[in-house]
Design a protein around this motif. Structure first.
Motif, short mmCIF file in Angstrom:
data_model
loop_
_atom_site.label_atom_id
_atom_site.label_comp_id
_atom_site.label_asym_id
_atom_site.label_seq_id
_atom_site.Cartn_x
_atom_site.Cartn_y
_atom_site.Cartn_z
N MET A 103 13.14 36.75 22.18
CA MET A 103 13.08 36.21 23.53
C MET A 103 11.83 36.77 24.20
O MET A 103 11.53 37.95 24.09
N SER A 104 11.13 35.94 24.92
CA SER A 104 9.93 36.39 25.63
C SER A 104 10.33 37.01 26.97
O SER A 104 11.46 36.91 27.41
N MET A 105 9.36 37.65 27.59
CA MET A 105 9.61 38.29 28.89
C MET A 105 10.03 37.24 29.91
O MET A 105 9.43 36.16 29.98
N LEU A 106 11.03 37.56 30.70
CA LEU A 106 11.47 36.69 31.78
C LEU A 106 10.54 36.86 32.97
O LEU A 106 10.04 37.95 33.23
N GLU A 107 10.35 35.80 33.71
CA GLU A 107 9.53 35.88 34.92
C GLU A 107 10.41 36.31 36.08
O GLU A 107 11.45 35.71 36.35
N LEU A 108 9.99 37.36 36.75
CA LEU A 108 10.74 37.88 37.90
C LEU A 108 10.21 37.27 39.19
O LEU A 108 9.04 36.87 39.26
N PRO A 109 11.03 37.20 40.22
CA PRO A 109 10.57 36.63 41.49
C PRO A 109 9.52 37.50 42.16
O PRO A 109 9.47 38.71 41.93
N VAL A 110 8.72 36.88 42.96
CA VAL A 110 7.73 37.60 43.76
C VAL A 110 8.36 37.83 45.13
O VAL A 110 8.77 36.88 45.79
N LEU A 111 8.45 39.09 45.54
CA LEU A 111 9.05 39.42 46.83
C LEU A 111 7.98 39.94 47.77
O LEU A 111 6.89 40.33 47.34
N THR A 112 8.28 39.97 49.05
CA THR A 112 7.32 40.49 50.01
C THR A 112 7.07 41.97 49.73
O THR A 112 7.90 42.65 49.13
N GLU A 113 5.95 42.48 50.17
CA GLU A 113 5.60 43.87 49.91
C GLU A 113 6.56 44.85 50.59
O GLU A 113 6.66 46.00 50.17
N SER A 114 7.27 44.41 51.62
CA SER A 114 8.21 45.30 52.30
C SER A 114 9.49 45.50 51.51
O SER A 114 10.26 46.41 51.79
N ALA A 115 9.73 44.68 50.50
CA ALA A 115 10.93 44.80 49.68
C ALA A 115 10.73 45.91 48.64
O ALA A 115 9.76 45.90 47.90
N GLU A 116 11.65 46.86 48.62
CA GLU A 116 11.63 47.90 47.60
C GLU A 116 12.72 47.57 46.59
O GLU A 116 13.89 47.49 46.94
N TRP A 117 12.30 47.35 45.35
CA TRP A 117 13.28 47.01 44.34
C TRP A 117 12.82 47.49 42.98
O TRP A 117 11.66 47.83 42.76
N SER A 118 13.79 47.54 42.09
CA SER A 118 13.55 48.02 40.75
C SER A 118 14.54 47.34 39.82
O SER A 118 15.70 47.17 40.17
N VAL A 119 14.06 46.96 38.65
CA VAL A 119 14.96 46.34 37.68
C VAL A 119 14.39 46.52 36.27
O VAL A 119 13.18 46.58 36.09
N ARG A 120 15.27 46.64 35.32
CA ARG A 120 14.90 46.59 33.91
C ARG A 120 16.03 45.87 33.19
O ARG A 120 17.18 46.29 33.24
N LEU A 121 15.69 44.76 32.55
CA LEU A 121 16.67 43.98 31.79
C LEU A 121 16.39 44.19 30.31
O LEU A 121 15.26 44.01 29.85
N ILE A 122 17.43 44.56 29.57
CA ILE A 122 17.30 44.85 28.15
C ILE A 122 18.23 43.94 27.37
O ILE A 122 19.41 43.81 27.70
N GLU A 123 17.69 43.32 26.34
CA GLU A 123 18.48 42.46 25.47
C GLU A 123 19.50 43.32 24.73
O GLU A 123 19.14 44.33 24.09
N ALA A 124 20.76 42.96 24.82
CA ALA A 124 21.83 43.80 24.30
C ALA A 124 21.75 44.02 22.79
O ALA A 124 21.95 45.14 22.32
N ASP A 125 21.45 42.99 22.02
CA ASP A 125 21.50 43.15 20.57
C ASP A 125 20.24 43.76 19.97
O ASP A 125 20.28 44.31 18.88
N THR A 126 19.11 43.70 20.68
CA THR A 126 17.86 44.24 20.13
C THR A 126 17.32 45.43 20.91
O THR A 126 16.41 46.11 20.43
N ALA A 127 17.84 45.68 22.10
CA ALA A 127 17.35 46.73 23.01
C ALA A 127 15.92 46.47 23.46
O ALA A 127 15.26 47.37 23.97
N LYS A 128 15.45 45.25 23.29
CA LYS A 128 14.10 44.88 23.72
C LYS A 128 14.10 44.62 25.24
O LYS A 128 14.98 43.93 25.76
#
Length: 137
Positions: free
Chosen positions: A1-26
């Motif tokens: 699976m290729s990298m998913l495109e994440l939304p673009v948020l305003t600069e005032s938004a503080e956020w963090s995410v990491r999505l990992i494929e369950a079967d490959t840990a990629k």
């Protein structure tokens, strides 16, 4: 699976995410994965996980009842504060937490289980940079 495109948020938004494929840990998507942020009700998930663990090993009785203290009650959060019957079984408190994110039910259950037990369970589940620090208001 290729990298998913994440939304673009305003600069005032503080956020963090990491999505990992369950079967490959990629890693399939991430944004500022090392950034530590305050969370709202995520701690309730760890509380419920620890309650489930204790019930499954027999150290907690799901039918035990708990009566709220004044410090437990959070008005305008969930529905328990509106109910006539305040003394609740542990399994019913779990239902209120899961269904409506009830802070009074959370505080009652957290008082019974103990903050330290929830913190230890959080780390044992592999979440070493996350912990519940206080009751819910």
């Amino acid at each position: 699976m290729s990298m998913l495109e994440l939304p673009v948020l305003t600069e005032s938004a503080e956020w963090s995410v990491r999505l990992i494929e369950a079967d490959t840990a990629k890693v399939i998507a991430e944004h500022a994965p090392g950034r530590l942020l305050k969370t709202a009700s995520v701690g309730k998930t760890f509380l419920l996980a620890e309650v489930a663990r204790q019930i499954s090993v027999g150290t907690l009785d799901a039918m035990q009842t708990i009566t709220p203290t004044a410090a437990d009650v959070v008005a305008d959060s969930g529905i328990l504060y509106l109910m006539k019957q305040k003394e609740m079984r542990i399994d019913d408190l779990c239902l209120l937490i899961g269904a409506v994110s009830d802070n009074t039910a959370t505080n009652m259950l957290l008082r019974r289980i103990g903050l330290r037990a929830v913190q230890e369970a959080t780390r044992e589940l592999g979440f070493v940079e996350m912990e519940c620090e206080t009751a819910f208001a």
